[in-house]
Design a protein around this motif. Structure first.
Motif, short mmCIF file in Angstrom:
data_model
loop_
_atom_site.label_atom_id
_atom_site.label_comp_id
_atom_site.label_asym_id
_atom_site.label_seq_id
_atom_site.Cartn_x
_atom_site.Cartn_y
_atom_site.Cartn_z
N ARG A 49 -13.99 0.51 -1.71
CA ARG A 49 -14.28 1.88 -2.18
C ARG A 49 -15.39 2.51 -1.35
NH1 ARG A 49 -12.55 0.82 -8.02
NH2 ARG A 49 -10.73 2.18 -8.07
N ALA A 101 -5.01 1.22 -7.38
CA ALA A 101 -5.85 2.39 -7.69
C ALA A 101 -6.75 2.72 -6.51
CB ALA A 101 -6.67 2.13 -8.95
N THR A 116 -4.52 4.28 -3.86
CA THR A 116 -4.06 5.61 -4.26
C THR A 116 -5.16 6.64 -4.03
OG1 THR A 116 -2.53 4.66 -5.88
CG2 THR A 116 -3.16 6.96 -6.19
N GLU A 117 -6.38 6.31 -4.43
CA GLU A 117 -7.52 7.21 -4.20
C GLU A 117 -7.75 7.42 -2.70
OE1 GLU A 117 -10.89 5.34 -6.07
OE2 GLU A 117 -9.87 5.24 -8.01
#
Length: 197
Positions: A77, A134, A137-138
């Motif tokens: 992230r 997730a 996808t972000e």
């Protein structure tokens, strides 16, 4: 009060030692080579603590993967949020895939195989997979639009997850034929799209 805090710290240290030992053993001998005694010996603890703290070997192994995944997802992230072109983020992710995350990949695939016949573990592995999806996808939503990649976002994420899994399985099986060429082709494709935008 300090006795409770001491027990909590001691339990936390013992749990971490067991998880660290499970991580090492998953890589060195695979899940089939892990017994309660072997895990406890590797951690330097009494074997009774394995079931006392985790309930089962499967819970230790699942928690090992979950803890490992938490660290890598935090890293991914941060990398995808960094202020740099998407092509550089992709290159970094591919370097992680083929050079830096081999230990994680072995742990992940060992437990996936175990989960095929263990519904409770399979559910926990599906939750880990959902976390990875997730993140992707972000990370891919805006670049997909910017680069004009005409594939639905969920399909693109599935393609990347499947691609990563294929690379991981082949590399762990000693097969690397075509990998460098494929990664170069994808890099060139993304670079060309980036230049045209």
């Amino acid at each position: 009060m300090s006795e409770v805090a001491g027990k909590t710290a001691a339990r936390s240290a013992a749990e971490d030692a067991l998880l660290d030992a499970a991580e090492r053993l998953l890589v060195d001998v695979g899940y089939s080579g892990i017994t309660t005694r072997r895990l406890a010996d590797e951690a330097g603890l009494n074997h009774g603590l394995v079931h006392y703290y985790f309930g089962s070997i499967e819970n230790v192994l699942a928690r090992t993967l979950e803890r490992f995944t938490e660290r890598l997802i935090e890293r991914q992230r941060a990398m995808y949020a960094a202020d740099m072109p998407f092509i550089e983020k992709w290159r970094t992710a591919m370097r992680y895939l083929v050079e830096e995350d081999v230990v994680y990949e072995k742990v992940w695939l060992e437990l996936q195989a175990l989960g095929w016949n263990n519904e409770g573990l399979r559910d926990r592995l599906a939750a880990v997979e959902s976390e990875w999806r997730a993140v992707l996808t972000e990370a891919f939503a805006a670049p997909r639009e910017e680069l004009g990649i005409e594939i639905p976002l969920d399909a693109l994420v599935s393609l990347v997850v499947t691609f990563n899994l294929g690379i991981m399985i082949e590399r762990l099986s000693g097969i690397t034929t075509g990998h460098e060429e494929l990664l170069t082709w994808i890099d060139d494709f993304l670079e060309a799209r980036w230049q045209r935008r």
